[in-house]
Design a protein around this motif. Sequence first.
Motif, PDB file in Angstrom:
ATOM      1  N   ARG A  30     -12.854 -16.184 106.982  1.00  0.00           N
ATOM      2  CA  ARG A  30     -10.800 -16.491 106.250  1.00  0.00           C
ATOM      3  C   ARG A  30     -11.011 -14.882 105.261  1.00  0.00           C
ATOM      4  O   ARG A  30      -9.404 -15.437 105.032  1.00  0.00           O
ATOM      5  N   MET A  31     -11.878 -15.064 104.372  1.00  0.00           N
ATOM      6  CA  MET A  31     -11.389 -13.652 103.694  1.00  0.00           C
ATOM      7  C   MET A  31     -11.466 -12.899 104.103  1.00  0.00           C
ATOM      8  O   MET A  31     -10.289 -12.371 103.585  1.00  0.00           O
ATOM      9  N   CYS A  32     -12.171 -12.562 105.457  1.00  0.00           N
ATOM     10  CA  CYS A  32     -11.726 -10.917 105.577  1.00  0.00           C
ATOM     11  C   CYS A  32     -10.154 -10.887 106.192  1.00  0.00           C
ATOM     12  O   CYS A  32      -9.336  -9.880 106.035  1.00  0.00           O
ATOM     13  N   GLN A  33     -10.021 -12.245 106.775  1.00  0.00           N
ATOM     14  CA  GLN A  33      -8.209 -12.177 107.084  1.00  0.00           C
ATOM     15  C   GLN A  33      -7.369 -12.395 106.577  1.00  0.00           C
ATOM     16  O   GLN A  33      -6.410 -11.067 106.567  1.00  0.00           O
ATOM     17  N   LYS A  34      -7.270 -12.911 105.468  1.00  0.00           N
ATOM     18  CA  LYS A  34      -6.234 -12.561 104.402  1.00  0.00           C
ATOM     19  C   LYS A  34      -6.136 -12.009 103.458  1.00  0.00           C
ATOM     20  O   LYS A  34      -5.472 -10.620 103.000  1.00  0.00           O
ATOM     21  N   ALA A  35      -7.599 -10.632 102.784  1.00  0.00           N
ATOM     22  CA  ALA A  35      -8.105  -9.669 102.725  1.00  0.00           C
ATOM     23  C   ALA A  35      -6.498  -8.549 103.418  1.00  0.00           C
ATOM     24  O   ALA A  35      -6.503  -7.245 102.813  1.00  0.00           O
ATOM     25  N   THR A  36      -7.038  -8.152 104.936  1.00  0.00           N
ATOM     26  CA  THR A  36      -6.878  -6.995 105.460  1.00  0.00           C
ATOM     27  C   THR A  36      -5.446  -7.252 105.834  1.00  0.00           C
ATOM     28  O   THR A  36      -4.855  -6.638 106.791  1.00  0.00           O
ATOM     29  N   GLY A  37      -4.909  -8.948 106.294  1.00  0.00           N
ATOM     30  CA  GLY A  37      -4.087  -9.264 107.218  1.00  0.00           C
ATOM     31  C   GLY A  37      -3.731  -9.201 108.317  1.00  0.00           C
ATOM     32  O   GLY A  37      -2.658  -9.166 109.196  1.00  0.00           O
ATOM     33  N   SER A  38      -5.151  -9.369 108.620  1.00  0.00           N
ATOM     34  CA  SER A  38      -5.156  -9.011 110.447  1.00  0.00           C
ATOM     35  C   SER A  38      -6.083 -10.241 110.784  1.00  0.00           C
ATOM     36  O   SER A  38      -6.619 -10.540 110.081  1.00  0.00           O
ATOM     37  N   ILE A  39      -6.569 -10.207 112.295  1.00  0.00           N
ATOM     38  CA  ILE A  39      -6.757 -11.278 113.079  1.00  0.00           C
ATOM     39  C   ILE A  39      -8.939 -11.548 112.741  1.00  0.00           C
ATOM     40  O   ILE A  39      -8.971 -11.980 112.472  1.00  0.00           O
ATOM     41  N   SER A  40      -9.034 -10.112 112.847  1.00  0.00           N
ATOM     42  CA  SER A  40     -10.309  -9.872 112.224  1.00  0.00           C
ATOM     43  C   SER A  40     -10.789  -8.483 112.063  1.00  0.00           C
ATOM     44  O   SER A  40      -8.706  -7.370 112.192  1.00  0.00           O
ATOM     45  N   ILE A  41     -11.418  -8.074 111.316  1.00  0.00           N
ATOM     46  CA  ILE A  41     -11.398  -6.617 111.114  1.00  0.00           C
ATOM     47  C   ILE A  41     -12.897  -5.813 111.389  1.00  0.00           C
ATOM     48  O   ILE A  41     -14.170  -6.549 111.410  1.00  0.00           O
ATOM     49  N   ALA A  42     -13.305  -4.301 111.654  1.00  0.00           N
ATOM     50  CA  ALA A  42     -14.287  -3.685 111.972  1.00  0.00           C
ATOM     51  C   ALA A  42     -14.832  -3.169 110.931  1.00  0.00           C
ATOM     52  O   ALA A  42     -14.675  -2.124 110.547  1.00  0.00           O
ATOM     53  N   PHE A  43     -15.975  -3.930 110.741  1.00  0.00           N
ATOM     54  CA  PHE A  43     -17.050  -3.039 109.652  1.00  0.00           C
ATOM     55  C   PHE A  43     -18.191  -1.992 110.518  1.00  0.00           C
ATOM     56  O   PHE A  43     -18.919  -2.315 111.145  1.00  0.00           O
ATOM     57  N   VAL A  44     -18.480  -1.323 108.958  1.00  0.00           N
ATOM     58  CA  VAL A  44     -19.847  -0.573 109.848  1.00  0.00           C
ATOM     59  C   VAL A  44     -20.529  -0.708 108.221  1.00  0.00           C
ATOM     60  O   VAL A  44     -20.552  -0.707 107.348  1.00  0.00           O
ATOM     61  N   ASN A  45     -21.802  -1.312 108.106  1.00  0.00           N
ATOM     62  CA  ASN A  45     -22.958  -1.521 106.959  1.00  0.00           C
ATOM     63  C   ASN A  45     -23.284   0.195 106.666  1.00  0.00           C
ATOM     64  O   ASN A  45     -23.470   0.949 107.169  1.00  0.00           O
ATOM     65  N   ALA A  46     -23.145   0.565 105.192  1.00  0.00           N
ATOM     66  CA  ALA A  46     -24.255   1.814 104.557  1.00  0.00           C
ATOM     67  C   ALA A  46     -24.384   1.801 103.674  1.00  0.00           C
ATOM     68  O   ALA A  46     -24.321   0.402 102.817  1.00  0.00           O
ATOM     69  N   GLN A  47     -25.370   2.626 103.381  1.00  0.00           N
ATOM     70  CA  GLN A  47     -25.780   1.971 101.795  1.00  0.00           C
ATOM     71  C   GLN A  47     -25.015   2.484 100.896  1.00  0.00           C
ATOM     72  O   GLN A  47     -24.627   3.670 101.770  1.00  0.00           O
ATOM     73  N   LEU A  48     -25.852   1.934 100.164  1.00  0.00           N
ATOM     74  CA  LEU A  48     -25.000   2.283  98.125  1.00  0.00           C
ATOM     75  C   LEU A  48     -25.131   3.950  98.572  1.00  0.00           C
ATOM     76  O   LEU A  48     -23.887   4.917  98.358  1.00  0.00           O
ATOM     77  N   ASP A  49     -26.273   3.903  98.385  1.00  0.00           N
ATOM     78  CA  ASP A  49     -26.645   6.098  97.656  1.00  0.00           C
ATOM     79  C   ASP A  49     -26.346   6.516  98.964  1.00  0.00           C
ATOM     80  O   ASP A  49     -26.370   7.741  98.602  1.00  0.00           O
ATOM     81  N   GLU A  50     -25.836   6.429 100.294  1.00  0.00           N
ATOM     82  CA  GLU A  50     -25.653   6.928 101.446  1.00  0.00           C
ATOM     83  C   GLU A  50     -23.850   7.337 101.413  1.00  0.00           C
ATOM     84  O   GLU A  50     -23.838   8.148 102.400  1.00  0.00           O
ATOM     85  N   ILE A  51     -22.993   6.661 100.363  1.00  0.00           N
ATOM     86  CA  ILE A  51     -21.590   7.050 100.268  1.00  0.00           C
ATOM     87  C   ILE A  51     -21.450   7.849  99.113  1.00  0.00           C
ATOM     88  O   ILE A  51     -21.339   7.008  97.877  1.00  0.00           O
ATOM     89  N   ARG A  52     -20.243   8.540  99.890  1.00  0.00           N
ATOM     90  CA  ARG A  52     -20.122   9.521  98.559  1.00  0.00           C
ATOM     91  C   ARG A  52     -18.402   9.632  98.321  1.00  0.00           C
ATOM     92  O   ARG A  52     -18.162   9.775  99.302  1.00  0.00           O
ATOM     93  N   TRP A  53     -17.606   8.945  97.601  1.00  0.00           N
ATOM     94  CA  TRP A  53     -16.857   9.063  97.088  1.00  0.00           C
ATOM     95  C   TRP A  53     -15.928  10.416  96.185  1.00  0.00           C
ATOM     96  O   TRP A  53     -16.048  10.690  95.872  1.00  0.00           O
ATOM     97  N   ASP A  54     -14.546  10.434  97.379  1.00  0.00           N
ATOM     98  CA  ASP A  54     -14.159  11.349  97.116  1.00  0.00           C
ATOM     99  C   ASP A  54     -12.633  10.731  96.559  1.00  0.00           C
ATOM    100  O   ASP A  54     -11.893  10.978  96.977  1.00  0.00           O
TER     101      ASP A  54
END
Length: 147
Positions: A30-54
């Motif tokens: 329900r937390m993801c449903q409410k946060a996204t406004g969708s029935i479900s959300i597709a996620f993939v897991n990543a190491q924090l130190d392997e993510i670079r934000w621009d």
Amino acid sequence: MRSMTGGCACGKVRFEASVEPTEAYLCHCRMCQKATGSISIAFVNAQLDEIRWDGEPDWYDSSPIATRPFCATCGASLGFLFRQDADKMDLTVAAFDDPSPFKPKHHFGAESMHRGWINTEGLPEYRTEEYQKLVDKWVTATGEFPG
């Protein structure tokens, strides 16, 4: 693992992450449903130190235990992160530039799953370019239909 890029709808927030496309999953909690406004959300897991934000995302404290990156300009949901003891985070599959390599491995939050939305095989399918009113709106606004 493969390095893949993605970002929000408007392009203000971009990222590059090393992920395993076969490790994606659908969250139905329900937390993801409410946060996204969708029935479900597709996620993939990543190491924090392997993510670079621009372009640093904005963050929403969605619960006492989690925060979510998003773009405040276009509203795109970009992921999920536990607030404490996190060395990994989830990124939204749809935010990747090419989400086609991702394959769901499991469902999570099954207690809130809306099963009628899981298997939609056999429902009529319509392509966006077949809806002339939509095509006309794009052509009027931009001169062309995005293809």
